[in-house]
Design a protein around this motif. Structure first.
Motif, PDB file in Angstrom:
ATOM      1  N   LEU A  59      12.805  80.180  79.521  1.00  0.00           N
ATOM      2  CA  LEU A  59      13.903  79.502  80.204  1.00  0.00           C
ATOM      3  C   LEU A  59      15.018  79.274  79.197  1.00  0.00           C
ATOM      4  CD1 LEU A  59      14.960  78.021  82.741  1.00  0.00           C
ATOM      5  CD2 LEU A  59      13.863  75.969  81.830  1.00  0.00           C
ATOM      6  N   ALA A  60      16.230  79.714  79.523  1.00  0.00           N
ATOM      7  CA  ALA A  60      17.344  79.596  78.583  1.00  0.00           C
ATOM      8  C   ALA A  60      18.564  78.997  79.265  1.00  0.00           C
ATOM      9  CB  ALA A  60      17.686  80.969  78.007  1.00  0.00           C
ATOM     10  N   GLY A  61      19.317  78.253  78.491  1.00  0.00           N
ATOM     11  CA  GLY A  61      20.583  77.692  78.940  1.00  0.00           C
ATOM     12  C   GLY A  61      21.630  77.921  77.867  1.00  0.00           C
ATOM     13  N   VAL A  62      22.876  77.912  78.257  1.00  0.00           N
ATOM     14  CA  VAL A  62      23.975  78.230  77.348  1.00  0.00           C
ATOM     15  C   VAL A  62      24.947  77.072  77.268  1.00  0.00           C
ATOM     16  CG1 VAL A  62      25.941  79.773  77.006  1.00  0.00           C
ATOM     17  CG2 VAL A  62      23.787  80.686  77.835  1.00  0.00           C
ATOM     18  N   ALA A  63      25.390  76.763  76.059  1.00  0.00           N
ATOM     19  CA  ALA A  63      26.479  75.820  75.846  1.00  0.00           C
ATOM     20  C   ALA A  63      27.669  76.625  75.333  1.00  0.00           C
ATOM     21  CB  ALA A  63      26.088  74.747  74.838  1.00  0.00           C
ATOM     22  N   LEU A  64      28.731  76.669  76.119  1.00  0.00           N
ATOM     23  CA  LEU A  64      29.934  77.388  75.699  1.00  0.00           C
ATOM     24  C   LEU A  64      30.667  76.563  74.646  1.00  0.00           C
ATOM     25  CD1 LEU A  64      31.224  78.687  79.133  1.00  0.00           C
ATOM     26  CD2 LEU A  64      30.073  79.987  77.336  1.00  0.00           C
ATOM     27  N   LEU A  65      31.115  77.223  73.602  1.00  0.00           N
ATOM     28  CA  LEU A  65      31.780  76.515  72.512  1.00  0.00           C
ATOM     29  C   LEU A  65      33.298  76.499  72.647  1.00  0.00           C
ATOM     30  CD1 LEU A  65      29.594  77.884  69.594  1.00  0.00           C
ATOM     31  CD2 LEU A  65      29.328  75.743  70.867  1.00  0.00           C
ATOM     32  N   ASN A  66      33.820  77.166  73.675  1.00  0.00           N
ATOM     33  CA  ASN A  66      35.271  77.207  73.857  1.00  0.00           C
ATOM     34  C   ASN A  66      35.726  76.404  75.076  1.00  0.00           C
ATOM     35  OD1 ASN A  66      34.215  78.916  75.778  1.00  0.00           O
ATOM     36  ND2 ASN A  66      35.675  80.580  75.425  1.00  0.00           N
ATOM     37  N   THR A  67      34.893  75.491  75.530  1.00  0.00           N
ATOM     38  CA  THR A  67      35.245  74.631  76.661  1.00  0.00           C
ATOM     39  C   THR A  67      34.973  73.184  76.293  1.00  0.00           C
ATOM     40  OG1 THR A  67      33.051  74.791  77.650  1.00  0.00           O
ATOM     41  CG2 THR A  67      34.676  76.415  78.352  1.00  0.00           C
ATOM     42  N   ARG A  68      35.560  72.289  77.057  1.00  0.00           N
ATOM     43  CA  ARG A  68      35.298  70.866  76.832  1.00  0.00           C
ATOM     44  C   ARG A  68      33.851  70.572  77.177  1.00  0.00           C
ATOM     45  NH1 ARG A  68      38.946  67.200  76.046  1.00  0.00           N
ATOM     46  NH2 ARG A  68      37.798  65.614  77.191  1.00  0.00           N
ATOM     47  N   GLY A  69      33.240  69.691  76.405  1.00  0.00           N
ATOM     48  CA  GLY A  69      31.865  69.300  76.644  1.00  0.00           C
ATOM     49  C   GLY A  69      31.711  67.798  76.556  1.00  0.00           C
ATOM     50  N   PHE A  70      30.491  67.327  76.717  1.00  0.00           N
ATOM     51  CA  PHE A  70      30.268  65.892  76.735  1.00  0.00           C
ATOM     52  C   PHE A  70      30.596  65.226  75.408  1.00  0.00           C
ATOM     53  CE2 PHE A  70      26.299  67.384  75.025  1.00  0.00           C
ATOM     54  CZ  PHE A  70      25.869  66.373  74.184  1.00  0.00           C
ATOM     55  N   LEU A  71      30.511  65.937  74.295  1.00  0.00           N
ATOM     56  CA  LEU A  71      30.828  65.328  73.003  1.00  0.00           C
ATOM     57  C   LEU A  71      32.322  65.062  72.830  1.00  0.00           C
ATOM     58  CD1 LEU A  71      28.423  67.222  70.598  1.00  0.00           C
ATOM     59  CD2 LEU A  71      28.204  64.896  71.493  1.00  0.00           C
ATOM     60  N   ASP A  72      33.160  65.770  73.579  1.00  0.00           N
ATOM     61  CA  ASP A  72      34.601  65.532  73.491  1.00  0.00           C
ATOM     62  C   ASP A  72      34.951  64.091  73.829  1.00  0.00           C
ATOM     63  OD1 ASP A  72      35.455  68.130  72.723  1.00  0.00           O
ATOM     64  OD2 ASP A  72      35.096  68.790  74.780  1.00  0.00           O
ATOM     65  N   ASN A  73      34.241  63.507  74.786  1.00  0.00           N
ATOM     66  CA  ASN A  73      34.501  62.112  75.155  1.00  0.00           C
ATOM     67  C   ASN A  73      34.263  61.177  73.978  1.00  0.00           C
ATOM     68  OD1 ASN A  73      35.111  62.843  77.796  1.00  0.00           O
ATOM     69  ND2 ASN A  73      32.991  62.690  78.436  1.00  0.00           N
ATOM     70  N   PHE A  74      33.237  61.457  73.176  1.00  0.00           N
ATOM     71  CA  PHE A  74      32.964  60.619  72.011  1.00  0.00           C
ATOM     72  C   PHE A  74      33.994  60.841  70.910  1.00  0.00           C
ATOM     73  CE2 PHE A  74      28.729  60.913  73.953  1.00  0.00           C
ATOM     74  CZ  PHE A  74      28.468  59.566  74.085  1.00  0.00           C
ATOM     75  N   LEU A  75      34.406  62.080  70.729  1.00  0.00           N
ATOM     76  CA  LEU A  75      35.369  62.388  69.689  1.00  0.00           C
ATOM     77  C   LEU A  75      36.730  61.763  69.985  1.00  0.00           C
ATOM     78  CD1 LEU A  75      34.540  66.143  69.084  1.00  0.00           C
ATOM     79  CD2 LEU A  75      34.028  64.222  67.578  1.00  0.00           C
ATOM     80  N   GLU A  76      37.082  61.619  71.260  1.00  0.00           N
ATOM     81  CA  GLU A  76      38.384  61.085  71.654  1.00  0.00           C
ATOM     82  C   GLU A  76      38.364  59.583  71.915  1.00  0.00           C
ATOM     83  OE1 GLU A  76      39.219  63.510  75.021  1.00  0.00           O
ATOM     84  OE2 GLU A  76      39.587  65.302  73.806  1.00  0.00           O
ATOM     85  N   ALA A  77      37.190  58.975  71.899  1.00  0.00           N
ATOM     86  CA  ALA A  77      37.075  57.540  72.205  1.00  0.00           C
ATOM     87  C   ALA A  77      37.686  56.703  71.089  1.00  0.00           C
ATOM     88  CB  ALA A  77      35.612  57.174  72.407  1.00  0.00           C
ATOM     89  N   ARG A  78      38.317  55.635  71.491  1.00  0.00           N
ATOM     90  CA  ARG A  78      38.878  54.667  70.526  1.00  0.00           C
ATOM     91  C   ARG A  78      38.049  53.403  70.650  1.00  0.00           C
ATOM     92  NH1 ARG A  78      40.376  58.567  68.555  1.00  0.00           N
ATOM     93  NH2 ARG A  78      42.431  59.484  68.742  1.00  0.00           N
ATOM     94  N   LEU A  79      37.433  52.995  69.557  1.00  0.00           N
ATOM     95  CA  LEU A  79      36.572  51.827  69.573  1.00  0.00           C
ATOM     96  C   LEU A  79      37.404  50.549  69.513  1.00  0.00           C
ATOM     97  CD1 LEU A  79      33.737  53.013  67.188  1.00  0.00           C
ATOM     98  CD2 LEU A  79      33.771  53.032  69.674  1.00  0.00           C
ATOM     99  N   GLY A  80      36.961  49.556  70.253  1.00  0.00           N
ATOM    100  CA  GLY A  80      37.612  48.250  70.250  1.00  0.00           C
ATOM    101  C   GLY A  80      37.091  47.392  69.112  1.00  0.00           C
ATOM    102  N   ALA A  81      37.474  46.137  69.108  1.00  0.00           N
ATOM    103  CA  ALA A  81      37.091  45.198  68.061  1.00  0.00           C
ATOM    104  C   ALA A  81      35.573  45.014  67.980  1.00  0.00           C
ATOM    105  CB  ALA A  81      37.764  43.846  68.290  1.00  0.00           C
ATOM    106  N   THR A  82      34.878  45.200  69.095  1.00  0.00           N
ATOM    107  CA  THR A  82      33.419  45.029  69.102  1.00  0.00           C
ATOM    108  C   THR A  82      32.678  46.350  68.855  1.00  0.00           C
ATOM    109  OG1 THR A  82      33.297  45.385  71.470  1.00  0.00           O
ATOM    110  CG2 THR A  82      33.575  43.099  70.699  1.00  0.00           C
ATOM    111  N   ALA A  83      33.437  47.427  68.549  1.00  0.00           N
ATOM    112  CA  ALA A  83      32.877  48.768  68.307  1.00  0.00           C
ATOM    113  C   ALA A  83      32.128  49.297  69.515  1.00  0.00           C
ATOM    114  CB  ALA A  83      31.984  48.759  67.080  1.00  0.00           C
ATOM    115  N   SER A  84      32.585  48.913  70.696  1.00  0.00           N
ATOM    116  CA  SER A  84      31.964  49.449  71.915  1.00  0.00           C
ATOM    117  C   SER A  84      32.997  50.263  72.664  1.00  0.00           C
ATOM    118  CB  SER A  84      31.426  48.313  72.788  1.00  0.00           C
ATOM    119  OG  SER A  84      32.493  47.469  73.165  1.00  0.00           O
ATOM    120  N   LEU A  85      32.507  51.147  73.525  1.00  0.00           N
ATOM    121  CA  LEU A  85      33.423  52.006  74.289  1.00  0.00           C
ATOM    122  C   LEU A  85      33.932  51.318  75.510  1.00  0.00           C
ATOM    123  CD1 LEU A  85      31.522  55.384  73.962  1.00  0.00           C
ATOM    124  CD2 LEU A  85      33.571  54.654  72.779  1.00  0.00           C
TER     125      LEU A  85
END
Length: 85
Positions: A59-85
């Motif tokens: 069984l195989a699945g593919v993650a495309l590296l040239n599209t937005r993925g779930f990690l983009d949300n973390f990379l673009e998140a700005r943490l507040g004073a409590t370091a929470s999203l």
């Protein structure tokens, strides 16, 4: 999605296929370009075995590296004073 010609490709020589068959566990292939589309991708694969332990599929699945993925949300998140999203 349906990609013309993909069902004719043989993946038995791919690093992820060989790894899944021989290690008996889930594996991640090396980043590469898809043979059917040319897109940069990473394949994740796992062996599927029957009750007797015989390999019946990979069984195989593919993650495309040239599209937005779930990690983009973390990379673009700005943490507040409590370091929470």
């Amino acid at each position: 999605p349906l990609v013309p010609g993909r069902n004719q490709l043989d993946f038995t020589g791919s690093d992820w296929f060989i790894g899944a068959v021989h290690t008996h566990t889930a594996v991640m292939g090396k980043p590469s370009r898809g043979r059917a589309t040319g897109d940069p991708l990473v394949v994740m694969a796992a062996p599927v075995r029957d009750a007797a332990g015989r390999l019946v599929a990979v069984l195989a699945g593919v993650a495309l590296l040239n599209t937005r993925g779930f990690l983009d949300n973390f990379l673009e998140a700005r943490l507040g004073a409590t370091a929470s999203l």
